[in-house]
Design a protein around this motif. Structure first.
Motif, PDB file in Angstrom:
ATOM      1  N   GLY A  38     -32.678   3.396  59.838  1.00  0.00           N
ATOM      2  CA  GLY A  38     -32.736   2.394  58.792  1.00  0.00           C
ATOM      3  C   GLY A  38     -33.745   1.286  59.062  1.00  0.00           C
ATOM      4  O   GLY A  38     -33.792   0.729  60.165  1.00  0.00           O
ATOM      5  N   VAL A  39     -34.537   0.976  58.037  1.00  0.00           N
ATOM      6  CA  VAL A  39     -35.439  -0.172  58.052  1.00  0.00           C
ATOM      7  C   VAL A  39     -35.180  -0.927  56.752  1.00  0.00           C
ATOM      8  O   VAL A  39     -35.187  -0.327  55.671  1.00  0.00           O
ATOM      9  N   LEU A  40     -34.944  -2.220  56.836  1.00  0.00           N
ATOM     10  CA  LEU A  40     -34.473  -2.992  55.694  1.00  0.00           C
ATOM     11  C   LEU A  40     -35.606  -3.601  54.880  1.00  0.00           C
ATOM     12  O   LEU A  40     -36.461  -4.322  55.403  1.00  0.00           O
ATOM     13  N   SER A  41     -35.584  -3.355  53.579  1.00  0.00           N
ATOM     14  CA  SER A  41     -36.601  -3.928  52.696  1.00  0.00           C
ATOM     15  C   SER A  41     -36.547  -5.446  52.689  1.00  0.00           C
ATOM     16  O   SER A  41     -37.569  -6.117  52.497  1.00  0.00           O
ATOM     17  N   LYS A  42     -35.358  -5.981  52.923  1.00  0.00           N
ATOM     18  CA  LYS A  42     -35.158  -7.431  52.892  1.00  0.00           C
ATOM     19  C   LYS A  42     -35.963  -8.155  53.965  1.00  0.00           C
ATOM     20  O   LYS A  42     -36.197  -9.364  53.877  1.00  0.00           O
ATOM     21  N   ASN A  43     -36.412  -7.430  54.969  1.00  0.00           N
ATOM     22  CA  ASN A  43     -37.165  -8.034  56.064  1.00  0.00           C
ATOM     23  C   ASN A  43     -38.647  -8.219  55.754  1.00  0.00           C
ATOM     24  O   ASN A  43     -39.402  -8.705  56.600  1.00  0.00           O
ATOM     25  N   ASP A  62     -40.722  11.753  62.233  1.00  0.00           N
ATOM     26  CA  ASP A  62     -40.738  12.943  61.376  1.00  0.00           C
ATOM     27  C   ASP A  62     -40.090  12.679  60.015  1.00  0.00           C
ATOM     28  O   ASP A  62     -39.341  13.499  59.491  1.00  0.00           O
ATOM     29  N   ASN A  63     -40.361  11.506  59.477  1.00  0.00           N
ATOM     30  CA  ASN A  63     -39.915  11.087  58.144  1.00  0.00           C
ATOM     31  C   ASN A  63     -38.413  10.844  58.028  1.00  0.00           C
ATOM     32  O   ASN A  63     -37.870  10.756  56.926  1.00  0.00           O
ATOM     33  N   ALA A  64     -37.709  10.714  59.160  1.00  0.00           N
ATOM     34  CA  ALA A  64     -36.260  10.458  59.117  1.00  0.00           C
ATOM     35  C   ALA A  64     -35.997   8.979  58.841  1.00  0.00           C
ATOM     36  O   ALA A  64     -35.204   8.318  59.514  1.00  0.00           O
ATOM     37  N   LEU A  65     -36.646   8.472  57.819  1.00  0.00           N
ATOM     38  CA  LEU A  65     -36.579   7.062  57.444  1.00  0.00           C
ATOM     39  C   LEU A  65     -35.509   6.833  56.393  1.00  0.00           C
ATOM     40  O   LEU A  65     -35.396   7.584  55.432  1.00  0.00           O
ATOM     41  N   SER A  66     -34.705   5.788  56.613  1.00  0.00           N
ATOM     42  CA  SER A  66     -33.710   5.365  55.632  1.00  0.00           C
ATOM     43  C   SER A  66     -34.136   3.987  55.127  1.00  0.00           C
ATOM     44  O   SER A  66     -34.078   3.003  55.859  1.00  0.00           O
ATOM     45  N   VAL A  67     -34.589   3.928  53.875  1.00  0.00           N
ATOM     46  CA  VAL A  67     -35.012   2.658  53.294  1.00  0.00           C
ATOM     47  C   VAL A  67     -33.768   1.871  52.897  1.00  0.00           C
ATOM     48  O   VAL A  67     -32.973   2.326  52.077  1.00  0.00           O
ATOM     49  N   GLY A  68     -33.595   0.700  53.508  1.00  0.00           N
ATOM     50  CA  GLY A  68     -32.367  -0.065  53.312  1.00  0.00           C
ATOM     51  C   GLY A  68     -32.541  -1.249  52.383  1.00  0.00           C
ATOM     52  O   GLY A  68     -33.648  -1.756  52.169  1.00  0.00           O
ATOM     53  N   LEU A  69     -31.409  -1.697  51.847  1.00  0.00           N
ATOM     54  CA  LEU A  69     -31.382  -2.886  51.013  1.00  0.00           C
ATOM     55  C   LEU A  69     -31.344  -4.137  51.885  1.00  0.00           C
ATOM     56  O   LEU A  69     -32.156  -5.041  51.750  1.00  0.00           O
ATOM     57  N   GLY A  70     -30.329  -4.173  52.769  1.00  0.00           N
ATOM     58  CA  GLY A  70     -30.046  -5.342  53.598  1.00  0.00           C
ATOM     59  C   GLY A  70     -28.691  -5.874  53.217  1.00  0.00           C
ATOM     60  O   GLY A  70     -28.567  -6.684  52.307  1.00  0.00           O
ATOM     61  N   ALA A  71     -27.645  -5.368  53.884  1.00  0.00           N
ATOM     62  CA  ALA A  71     -26.252  -5.744  53.600  1.00  0.00           C
ATOM     63  C   ALA A  71     -25.888  -5.507  52.135  1.00  0.00           C
ATOM     64  O   ALA A  71     -25.111  -6.243  51.539  1.00  0.00           O
ATOM     65  N   GLY A  72     -26.459  -4.448  51.563  1.00  0.00           N
ATOM     66  CA  GLY A  72     -26.132  -4.094  50.188  1.00  0.00           C
ATOM     67  C   GLY A  72     -26.619  -5.097  49.161  1.00  0.00           C
ATOM     68  O   GLY A  72     -26.090  -5.155  48.049  1.00  0.00           O
ATOM     69  N   ASP A  73     -27.651  -5.879  49.497  1.00  0.00           N
ATOM     70  CA  ASP A  73     -28.143  -6.929  48.605  1.00  0.00           C
ATOM     71  C   ASP A  73     -28.675  -6.338  47.299  1.00  0.00           C
ATOM     72  O   ASP A  73     -29.697  -5.649  47.289  1.00  0.00           O
ATOM     73  N   PRO A  74     -28.019  -6.624  46.172  1.00  0.00           N
ATOM     74  CA  PRO A  74     -28.460  -6.047  44.897  1.00  0.00           C
ATOM     75  C   PRO A  74     -29.840  -6.516  44.473  1.00  0.00           C
ATOM     76  O   PRO A  74     -30.531  -5.821  43.717  1.00  0.00           O
ATOM     77  N   ASN A  75     -30.257  -7.671  44.947  1.00  0.00           N
ATOM     78  CA  ASN A  75     -31.571  -8.188  44.565  1.00  0.00           C
ATOM     79  C   ASN A  75     -32.719  -7.385  45.165  1.00  0.00           C
ATOM     80  O   ASN A  75     -33.878  -7.574  44.785  1.00  0.00           O
ATOM     81  N   GLN A  76     -32.403  -6.488  46.101  1.00  0.00           N
ATOM     82  CA  GLN A  76     -33.433  -5.644  46.712  1.00  0.00           C
ATOM     83  C   GLN A  76     -33.594  -4.310  45.982  1.00  0.00           C
ATOM     84  O   GLN A  76     -34.442  -3.499  46.366  1.00  0.00           O
ATOM     85  N   SER A  77     -32.815  -4.079  44.957  1.00  0.00           N
ATOM     86  CA  SER A  77     -32.785  -2.769  44.314  1.00  0.00           C
ATOM     87  C   SER A  77     -34.151  -2.316  43.809  1.00  0.00           C
ATOM     88  O   SER A  77     -34.591  -1.192  44.086  1.00  0.00           O
ATOM     89  N   ALA A  78     -34.854  -3.166  43.076  1.00  0.00           N
ATOM     90  CA  ALA A  78     -36.146  -2.782  42.512  1.00  0.00           C
ATOM     91  C   ALA A  78     -37.179  -2.540  43.615  1.00  0.00           C
ATOM     92  O   ALA A  78     -37.978  -1.595  43.540  1.00  0.00           O
ATOM     93  N   MET A  79     -37.141  -3.372  44.635  1.00  0.00           N
ATOM     94  CA  MET A  79     -38.084  -3.223  45.747  1.00  0.00           C
ATOM     95  C   MET A  79     -37.854  -1.904  46.476  1.00  0.00           C
ATOM     96  O   MET A  79     -38.802  -1.203  46.847  1.00  0.00           O
ATOM     97  N   VAL A  80     -36.599  -1.543  46.671  1.00  0.00           N
ATOM     98  CA  VAL A  80     -36.274  -0.280  47.341  1.00  0.00           C
ATOM     99  C   VAL A  80     -36.804   0.909  46.538  1.00  0.00           C
ATOM    100  O   VAL A  80     -37.368   1.850  47.098  1.00  0.00           O
ATOM    101  N   SER A  81     -36.660   0.867  45.220  1.00  0.00           N
ATOM    102  CA  SER A  81     -37.177   1.952  44.378  1.00  0.00           C
ATOM    103  C   SER A  81     -38.685   2.079  44.511  1.00  0.00           C
ATOM    104  O   SER A  81     -39.236   3.187  44.588  1.00  0.00           O
ATOM    105  N   GLU A  82     -39.371   0.943  44.551  1.00  0.00           N
ATOM    106  CA  GLU A  82     -40.830   0.954  44.674  1.00  0.00           C
ATOM    107  C   GLU A  82     -41.272   1.526  46.015  1.00  0.00           C
ATOM    108  O   GLU A  82     -42.202   2.341  46.091  1.00  0.00           O
ATOM    109  N   ILE A  83     -40.584   1.112  47.075  1.00  0.00           N
ATOM    110  CA  ILE A  83     -40.902   1.622  48.407  1.00  0.00           C
ATOM    111  C   ILE A  83     -40.660   3.128  48.479  1.00  0.00           C
ATOM    112  O   ILE A  83     -41.486   3.890  49.000  1.00  0.00           O
ATOM    113  N   ALA A  84     -39.533   3.562  47.947  1.00  0.00           N
ATOM    114  CA  ALA A  84     -39.178   4.978  47.996  1.00  0.00           C
ATOM    115  C   ALA A  84     -40.202   5.832  47.253  1.00  0.00           C
ATOM    116  O   ALA A  84     -40.584   6.921  47.717  1.00  0.00           O
TER     117      ALA A  84
END
Length: 245
Positions: A38-43, A62-84
């Motif tokens: 896990g790496v957190l988008s909130k950071n 080897d791409n075993a990346l988990s794009v995280g929100l950061g403690a389930g922060d809903p405000n990170q939702s759009a950013m996570v989609s963009e990163i993904a």
């Protein structure tokens, strides 16, 4: 690089946080690849900065990346989609209402996209109002079966059950596990999981018949001084997984 996580015995894959790129590589080696790091988008200050840095993380594991929100922060939702969309990682954490957007932007069905639902105090029912606006309004509480069906409609892969507080609400957790098994949906127990309760939490899901389980173990195995996940603890978690299957 593959888009599919490396499940141990096709059933279990760990999810832990990385404090640095070297820590990520060490975690991946210690877990013999059966891990999502896990790496957190909130950071990050921007999506562009996150994409550039997380791409380097993904290349080391080897791409075993988990794009995280950061403690389930809903405000990170759009950013996570963009990163993904840019990175095409193996795993994406999303609030319930962000699942469809993430799947559409990924443009493929292989990356695991979870949808966050929360305990309610009542076995058999979960809260799905975990999005940027819905989390601020009246709680939307529905039967687990309904939450799973909605996630399936949106292209979700798994139900992220957070914050479950370890085994503090075990009756609720059992009901969630049984529903995931019944409707062939993957489960990601999250919140309050440590070396002491990990085996019991995973065992409940496996014995219920959940096809794939991704337990998240975060703060309990992070060294407070360095901010990095303890690699020996990851080895212990993997050993426990092997003992359960």
């Amino acid at each position: 690089m593959t888009l599919t996580p490396n499940f141990y015995q096709d059933r279990l894959c760990l999810n832990v946080l990385a404090g640095s790129k070297q820590n990520a590589a060490d975690i991946w080696q210690a877990a013999e690849g059966h891990v999502l790091v896990g790496v957190l988008s909130k950071n990050y200050a921007s999506s562009e900065a996150a994409i550039a840095d997380m791409r380097d993380y993904a290349a080391r594991i080897d791409n075993a990346l988990s794009v995280g929100l950061g403690a389930g922060d809903p405000n990170q939702s759009a950013m996570v989609s963009e990163i993904a969309a840019a990175l095409q990682p193996q795993h994406v954490n999303q609030v319930f209402t962000g699942v469809a957007t993430t799947r559409a932007r990924l443009g493929q069905p292989l990356t695991v996209v979870n949808g966050l639902v929360s305990p309610t105090g009542t076995p058999g029912r979960v809260k799905i109002s975990t999005g940027p606006r819905s989390s601020k309004g009246v709680d939307a509480i529905v039967p687990i079966a309904s939450a799973i069906a909605l996630l399936q409609d949106m292209g979700g892969s798994s139900l992220k059950y957070f914050p479950m507080g370890g085994l503090s609400a075990v009756a609720e957790y059992r009901a969630v596990a049984e529903a995931c098994a019944r409707y062939d949906f993957w489960l990601e127990p999250t919140g309050g999981i440590d070396l002491g309760n990990f085996a019991d939490i995973v065992r409940i899901a496996l014995e219920a018949g959940v096809s794939k389980v991704i337990p998240h173990v975060y703060s309990a195995i992070i060294d407070s001084a360095s901010g990095e996940t303890r690699v020996d603890d990851v080895r212990q978690l993997l050993a426990t997984c092997k003992s359960l299957l």
